[in-house]
Design a protein around this motif. Structure first.
Motif, PDB file in Angstrom:
ATOM      1  N   ASN A   1       6.911  11.698   7.457  1.00 36.81           N
ATOM      2  CA  ASN A   1       6.487  12.688   6.463  1.00 36.81           C
ATOM      3  C   ASN A   1       5.815  13.917   7.072  1.00 36.81           C
ATOM      4  O   ASN A   1       5.827  14.995   6.473  1.00 36.81           O
ATOM      5  CB  ASN A   1       5.544  12.034   5.437  1.00 36.81           C
TER       6      ASN A   1
ATOM      7  N   HIS B   1      11.285  -4.073  10.299  1.00 30.15           N
ATOM      8  CA  HIS B   1      11.924  -2.778  10.007  1.00 30.15           C
ATOM      9  C   HIS B   1      13.370  -2.663  10.505  1.00 30.15           C
ATOM     10  O   HIS B   1      14.286  -2.375   9.731  1.00 30.15           O
ATOM     11  CB  HIS B   1      11.125  -1.646  10.691  1.00 30.15           C
TER      12      HIS B   1
ATOM     13  N   HIS C   1      -0.218  12.689   0.490  1.00 30.32           N
ATOM     14  CA  HIS C   1      -0.630  13.463   1.666  1.00 30.32           C
ATOM     15  C   HIS C   1      -0.458  14.969   1.436  1.00 30.32           C
ATOM     16  O   HIS C   1       0.175  15.661   2.233  1.00 30.32           O
ATOM     17  CB  HIS C   1       0.134  13.010   2.906  1.00 30.32           C
TER      18      HIS C   1
ATOM     19  N   TRP D   1       5.708  -3.497  10.499  1.00 35.20           N
ATOM     20  CA  TRP D   1       6.616  -2.977  11.517  1.00 35.20           C
ATOM     21  C   TRP D   1       7.689  -3.973  11.984  1.00 35.20           C
ATOM     22  O   TRP D   1       8.799  -3.570  12.331  1.00 35.20           O
ATOM     23  CB  TRP D   1       5.804  -2.539  12.745  1.00 35.20           C
TER      24      TRP D   1
ATOM     25  N   ARG E   1      -4.407  -5.904   5.807  1.00 35.88           N
ATOM     26  CA  ARG E   1      -3.429  -5.415   6.765  1.00 35.88           C
ATOM     27  C   ARG E   1      -3.610  -6.038   8.164  1.00 35.88           C
ATOM     28  O   ARG E   1      -3.632  -5.342   9.174  1.00 35.88           O
ATOM     29  CB  ARG E   1      -3.466  -3.896   6.831  1.00 35.88           C
TER      30      ARG E   1
ATOM     31  N   GLU F   1      11.253 -14.926   2.114  1.00 34.20           N
ATOM     32  CA  GLU F   1      11.239 -13.804   3.070  1.00 34.20           C
ATOM     33  C   GLU F   1      12.626 -13.267   3.415  1.00 34.20           C
ATOM     34  O   GLU F   1      12.743 -12.274   4.148  1.00 34.20           O
ATOM     35  CB  GLU F   1      10.456 -14.169   4.329  1.00 34.20           C
TER      36      GLU F   1
ATOM     37  N   GLU G   1      10.064   3.257   7.091  1.00 34.27           N
ATOM     38  CA  GLU G   1       8.745   3.825   7.358  1.00 34.27           C
ATOM     39  C   GLU G   1       8.449   3.816   8.860  1.00 34.27           C
ATOM     40  O   GLU G   1       9.143   3.175   9.651  1.00 34.27           O
ATOM     41  CB  GLU G   1       7.663   3.037   6.584  1.00 34.27           C
ATOM     42  N   VAL G   2       7.396   4.508   9.223  1.00 32.94           N
ATOM     43  CA  VAL G   2       7.062   4.679  10.636  1.00 32.94           C
ATOM     44  C   VAL G   2       6.242   3.504  11.180  1.00 32.94           C
ATOM     45  O   VAL G   2       5.433   2.964  10.428  1.00 32.94           O
ATOM     46  CB  VAL G   2       6.264   5.984  10.834  1.00 32.94           C
TER      47      VAL G   2
ATOM     48  N   ASN H   1       0.814  -1.214   0.000  1.00 36.19           N
ATOM     49  CA  ASN H   1       0.000   0.000   0.000  1.00 36.19           C
ATOM     50  C   ASN H   1       0.857   1.279   0.000  1.00 36.19           C
ATOM     51  O   ASN H   1       0.742   2.134  -0.876  1.00 36.19           O
ATOM     52  CB  ASN H   1      -0.904  -0.098   1.242  1.00 36.19           C
ATOM     53  N   ARG H   2       1.745   1.392   0.951  1.00 34.61           N
ATOM     54  CA  ARG H   2       2.567   2.606   1.082  1.00 34.61           C
ATOM     55  C   ARG H   2       3.776   2.568   0.143  1.00 34.61           C
ATOM     56  O   ARG H   2       4.199   3.580  -0.394  1.00 34.61           O
ATOM     57  CB  ARG H   2       3.029   2.729   2.542  1.00 34.61           C
TER      58      ARG H   2
ATOM     59  N   ASP I   1       9.575  -7.650  -2.709  1.00 39.18           N
ATOM     60  CA  ASP I   1       8.380  -7.880  -1.891  1.00 39.18           C
ATOM     61  C   ASP I   1       8.148  -9.385  -1.849  1.00 39.18           C
ATOM     62  O   ASP I   1       8.653 -10.130  -2.689  1.00 39.18           O
ATOM     63  CB  ASP I   1       7.149  -7.159  -2.469  1.00 39.18           C
ATOM     64  N   LEU I   2       7.406  -9.813  -0.853  1.00 42.54           N
ATOM     65  CA  LEU I   2       7.073 -11.234  -0.760  1.00 42.54           C
ATOM     66  C   LEU I   2       6.093 -11.636  -1.858  1.00 42.54           C
ATOM     67  O   LEU I   2       6.022 -12.800  -2.222  1.00 42.54           O
ATOM     68  CB  LEU I   2       6.418 -11.526   0.604  1.00 42.54           C
TER      69      LEU I   2
ATOM     70  N   TRP J   1      -1.561  -7.578   9.857  1.00 43.20           N
ATOM     71  CA  TRP J   1      -0.383  -7.431  10.707  1.00 43.20           C
ATOM     72  C   TRP J   1      -0.566  -6.286  11.706  1.00 43.20           C
ATOM     73  O   TRP J   1      -0.110  -6.356  12.838  1.00 43.20           O
ATOM     74  CB  TRP J   1       0.899  -7.222   9.879  1.00 43.20           C
TER      75      TRP J   1
ATOM     76  N   VAL K   1       9.709  -0.420   3.566  1.00 41.44           N
ATOM     77  CA  VAL K   1       8.279  -0.083   3.705  1.00 41.44           C
ATOM     78  C   VAL K   1       7.463  -1.353   3.978  1.00 41.44           C
ATOM     79  O   VAL K   1       6.387  -1.563   3.424  1.00 41.44           O
ATOM     80  CB  VAL K   1       7.736   0.649   2.455  1.00 41.44           C
ATOM     81  N   THR K   2       7.992  -2.215   4.802  1.00 43.27           N
ATOM     82  CA  THR K   2       7.256  -3.434   5.173  1.00 43.27           C
ATOM     83  C   THR K   2       6.388  -3.135   6.395  1.00 43.27           C
ATOM     84  O   THR K   2       6.358  -2.004   6.893  1.00 43.27           O
ATOM     85  CB  THR K   2       8.237  -4.550   5.561  1.00 43.27           C
TER      86      THR K   2
ATOM     87  N   LEU L   1       3.007  -7.744  -6.618  1.00 37.42           N
ATOM     88  CA  LEU L   1       3.290  -6.375  -6.178  1.00 37.42           C
ATOM     89  C   LEU L   1       4.640  -5.895  -6.733  1.00 37.42           C
ATOM     90  O   LEU L   1       4.810  -4.721  -7.083  1.00 37.42           O
ATOM     91  CB  LEU L   1       3.285  -6.276  -4.650  1.00 37.42           C
TER      92      LEU L   1
HETATM   93  N1  LIG Z   1       3.980   7.710   6.706  1.00 39.71           N
HETATM   94  C1  LIG Z   1       2.745   7.440   6.371  1.00 39.71           C
HETATM   95  O1  LIG Z   1       1.937   8.334   6.124  1.00 39.71           O
HETATM   96  C2  LIG Z   1       2.325   6.008   6.250  1.00 39.71           C
HETATM   97  C3  LIG Z   1       1.106   5.657   5.668  1.00 39.71           C
HETATM   98  C4  LIG Z   1       0.794   4.302   5.556  1.00 39.71           C
HETATM   99  C5  LIG Z   1       1.659   3.340   6.029  1.00 39.71           C
HETATM  100  N2  LIG Z   1       2.831   3.714   6.614  1.00 39.71           N
HETATM  101  C6  LIG Z   1       3.786   2.711   7.087  1.00 39.71           C
HETATM  102  O2  LIG Z   1       4.289   2.007   5.958  1.00 39.71           O
HETATM  103  C7  LIG Z   1       4.614   0.677   6.312  1.00 39.71           C
HETATM  104  C8  LIG Z   1       3.910  -0.286   5.383  1.00 39.71           C
HETATM  105  O3  LIG Z   1       2.517  -0.143   5.498  1.00 39.71           O
HETATM  106  P1  LIG Z   1       1.539  -0.629   4.321  1.00 39.71           P
HETATM  107  O4  LIG Z   1       0.220  -0.077   4.636  1.00 39.71           O
HETATM  108  O5  LIG Z   1       2.164  -0.351   3.012  1.00 39.71           O
HETATM  109  O6  LIG Z   1       1.531  -2.200   4.567  1.00 39.71           O
HETATM  110  P2  LIG Z   1       1.285  -3.331   3.467  1.00 39.71           P
HETATM  111  O7  LIG Z   1       0.969  -4.563   4.208  1.00 39.71           O
HETATM  112  O8  LIG Z   1       0.326  -2.843   2.429  1.00 39.71           O
HETATM  113  O9  LIG Z   1       2.708  -3.468   2.761  1.00 39.71           O
HETATM  114  C9  LIG Z   1       3.820  -4.069   3.370  1.00 39.71           C
HETATM  115  C10 LIG Z   1       4.514  -4.898   2.308  1.00 39.71           C
HETATM  116  O10 LIG Z   1       5.728  -5.413   2.863  1.00 39.71           O
HETATM  117  C11 LIG Z   1       5.914  -6.704   2.303  1.00 39.71           C
HETATM  118  N3  LIG Z   1       6.832  -7.483   3.153  1.00 39.71           N
HETATM  119  C12 LIG Z   1       6.666  -7.895   4.423  1.00 39.71           C
HETATM  120  N4  LIG Z   1       7.729  -8.653   4.817  1.00 39.71           N
HETATM  121  C13 LIG Z   1       8.582  -8.689   3.775  1.00 39.71           C
HETATM  122  C14 LIG Z   1       9.835  -9.331   3.547  1.00 39.71           C
HETATM  123  N5  LIG Z   1      10.433 -10.094   4.475  1.00 39.71           N
HETATM  124  N6  LIG Z   1      10.430  -9.183   2.349  1.00 39.71           N
HETATM  125  C15 LIG Z   1       9.840  -8.429   1.376  1.00 39.71           C
HETATM  126  N7  LIG Z   1       8.643  -7.816   1.524  1.00 39.71           N
HETATM  127  C16 LIG Z   1       8.022  -7.964   2.704  1.00 39.71           C
HETATM  128  C17 LIG Z   1       4.511  -7.292   2.249  1.00 39.71           C
HETATM  129  O11 LIG Z   1       4.409  -8.369   1.348  1.00 39.71           O
HETATM  130  C18 LIG Z   1       3.671  -6.087   1.845  1.00 39.71           C
HETATM  131  O12 LIG Z   1       3.467  -6.025   0.453  1.00 39.71           O
HETATM  132  C19 LIG Z   1       4.229   0.546   7.780  1.00 39.71           C
HETATM  133  O13 LIG Z   1       5.347   0.792   8.564  1.00 39.71           O
HETATM  134  C20 LIG Z   1       3.205   1.647   7.986  1.00 39.71           C
HETATM  135  O14 LIG Z   1       3.119   2.068   9.319  1.00 39.71           O
HETATM  136  C21 LIG Z   1       3.165   5.021   6.718  1.00 39.71           C
END
Ligand SMILES: NC(=O)c1ccc[n+]([C@@H]2O[C@H](COP(=O)([O-])OP(=O)(O)OC[C@H]3O[C@@H](n4cnc5c(N)ncnc54)[C@H](O)[C@@H]3O)[C@@H](O)[C@H]2O)c1
Length: 469
Positions: free
Chosen positions: A187, A141, A398, A138, A230, A117, A158-159, A67-68, A89-90, A232, A135-136, A94
């Motif tokens: 951000n 990270h 944003h 939490w 989501r 993984e 990412e946060v 997503n992010r 990505d896993l 997780w 950007v996985t 994607l």
């Molecule tokens: N700053 C912001 O405004 C903002 C907004 C949304 C999300 N976030 C942060 O972004 C991060 C991701 O959130 P999201 O909503 O995109 O989650 P998401 O689940 O949509 O995406 C995470 C991705 O990481 C991949 N992943 C997980 N483990 C992995 C590994 N070992 N190897 C490769 N890929 C792996 C997953 O397959 C998934 O596609 C989080 O930390 C969330 O808090 C921040």
């Protein structure tokens, strides 16, 4: 007798891998909980204002393009001096989507990793990656960032970048040892209002900043939450009490207070409510043990700084409420508030000192009139926002702050400048995750917040953005 009452009994309790020390007197009152500050390993020094060799082009590898992550890939195709060299990505679909984004933007194909993984490790080991962009979810990270730095790459995450004190110290130590940047992708410090208020603060409009507030109020989960979406994140909430997402609130307000640039957060106290909605959402998802949903629906954390300033942050991702980052500052001569309406209040002389408002009468218990606010917002627009606003709004993310964050990162790396956020910011903004839990689980006891710079919190005078000549 007095000395008897005050005599402190040191109690050592082991919590989640880090040593917790608390002081109890004979009335059973618990003093501030102290968490261990590990000694800085020999030969290591702080990374305040860290400068790394200039990069002509910043070659980035992305881990996590969900997503992010996909929106980050899109932004990076539009940043001058950036090149996307690897994607991981896993989920192969994607990775393919991200690769298509790169190719559609006219960039060369990136190397891709989607086999297992641990495939991200190969991305970190590539010679054509300067920066690993994580950007996985939490949990991985901090380990991904540590490994990336050990491979000689800068790491941005990412946060929240780290979920425990052990992870935070691991990132600090690795950044100090490798002399690689380790930055959290916060951000919200680049939002137009926050940047403008920072500029006004630095120009002295609010007098001395005394109290700041922030938070993350975002109705993320409801009882119709689709299973698998989501998971997780809600699973983490099921298992942990405390403020799990403190950084959007804390980031901008810590910059107002010059945290570890002349002041530092000393103490924290947290309180949560019971988990009403959390538990019901979990139940609606068909998951086991809903009565033990740990994360309270609403969590509040109070902090005090070495220089006598106070901070309040809040977290609520469960109950229906309008989105709100609670951004607010109270200074000795003024006030600013972002949600639900942007408003300012100033001491009379502040407005009188602005040449545009000579003779205009204001009072000190109402927000300044809209017309004056508009002129001030324009006049004190932060130079970074002024320079980048058009392209930032066009690229989006944003309202443009995401683009500015990535742009500034690339700009600083290309110019060999310290980044806008360092690993100590990451530590201060993320430590609330574990320390708020510690406070709550110990009867809302105060917790001493470590000095993550290990003695250098007042070495730099005030927060500033680095600029090339
Ligand atoms: N700053 C912001 O405004 C903002 C907004 C949304 C999300 N976030 C942060 O972004 C991060 C991701 O959130 P999201 O909503 O995109 O989650 P998401 O689940 O949509 O995406 C995470 C991705 O990481 C991949 N992943 C997980 N483990 C992995 C590994 N070992 N190897 C490769 N890929 C792996 C997953 O397959 C998934 O596609 C989080 O930390 C969330 O808090 C921040």
């Amino acid at each position: 007798m007095k000395s008897l009452l005050l005599r402190a009994l040191l109690v050592l309790i082991c919590v989640a891998g880090s040593v917790q020390v608390s002081a109890k007197n004979e009335k059973g009152l618990v003093g501030a909980i102290k968490v261990e500050t590990p000694k800085r390993p020999k030969g290591q020094k702080d990374v305040l204002l860290l400068i790394a060799p200039k990069l002509d082009t910043v070659r980035v590898g992305f881990i996590g393009v969900g997503n992010r992550g996909i929106s980050a890939v899109e932004r990076w195709t539009k940043i001058p001096g950036a090149k996307i060299t690897a994607i991981c990505d896993l989920r192969p679909e994607l990775v393919e989507r991200a690769q298509n984004t790169v190719v559609k933007a006219g960039m060369p194909k990136a190397a891709t990793y989607d086999t297992d993984e641990n495939a991200w490790k190969q991305l970190c080991q590539r010679d054509d990656v300067d920066l690993v962009y994580i950007v996985t979810d939490w949990i991985p990270h901090a380990e991904m960032a540590r490994f990336a730095m050990e491979c000689g790459k800068h790491a941005v995450i990412e946060v929240p970048a780290a979920m425990s004190m052990d992870e935070i110290w691991m990132l600090i130590d690795t950044s100090e040892k490798t002399r690689k940047h380790c930055m959290m992708l916060e951000n919200c410090i680049y939002d137009q209002f926050e940047l403008t208020a920072l500029n006004m603060t630095q120009k002295g409009l609010f007098g001395e900043i005394l109290n700041v507030q922030g938070g993350y109020i975002h109705h993320l989960f409801d009882r119709n939450w689709p299973i698998g979406k989501r998971d997780w994140r809600i699973t983490y909430n099921k298992l942990h009490r405390g403020d799990l997402y403190p950084t959007h609130g804390l980031g901008p307000i810590c910059q107002l207070l010059n945290i570890h640039r002349g002041d530092r957060i000393k103490t924290l106290v947290s309180m949560d409510t019971k988990a009403v909605e959390g538990s019901l959402v979990w139940k609606a998802m068909g998951k086991a043990d809903p009565e033990n949903f740990k994360n309270g629906d609403h969590t509040m954390t109070f902090m005090r700084t070495e220089k006598g300033k106070s901070i309040l942050i809040e977290h609520n991702v469960m109950t229906p409420r309008p989105y709100n980052r609670k951004y607010q500052l109270t200074g000795s001569r003024g006030y600013a508030n972002k949600y639900p309406v942007e408003e300012f209040c100033f001491a009379k002389e502040v407005i009188a000192n602005e040449p545009e408002f000579k003779g205009v009468k204001i009072n000190e218990h109402d927000a300044i009139p809209e017309g004056i606010q508009k002129v001030l917002m324009e006049k004190y627009m932060h130079p970074i926002w002024k320079e980048l606003q058009d392209v930032a709004k066009k690229v989006g993310g944003h309202g443009g702050m995401d683009y500015i964050m990535d742009y500034r990162l690339v700009y600083c790396l290309r110019n060999g400048l310290p980044l806008d956020m360092d690993v100590y910011d990451l530590a201060e903004w993320c430590c609330v995750v574990e320390l708020s839990r510690l406070s709550i689980e110990n009867g809302c006891a105060p917790v001493e917040v470590p000095d993550f710079t290990r003695g250098a919190w007042d070495k730099i005078e005030g927060y500033s953005h680095a600029m090339a000549e």
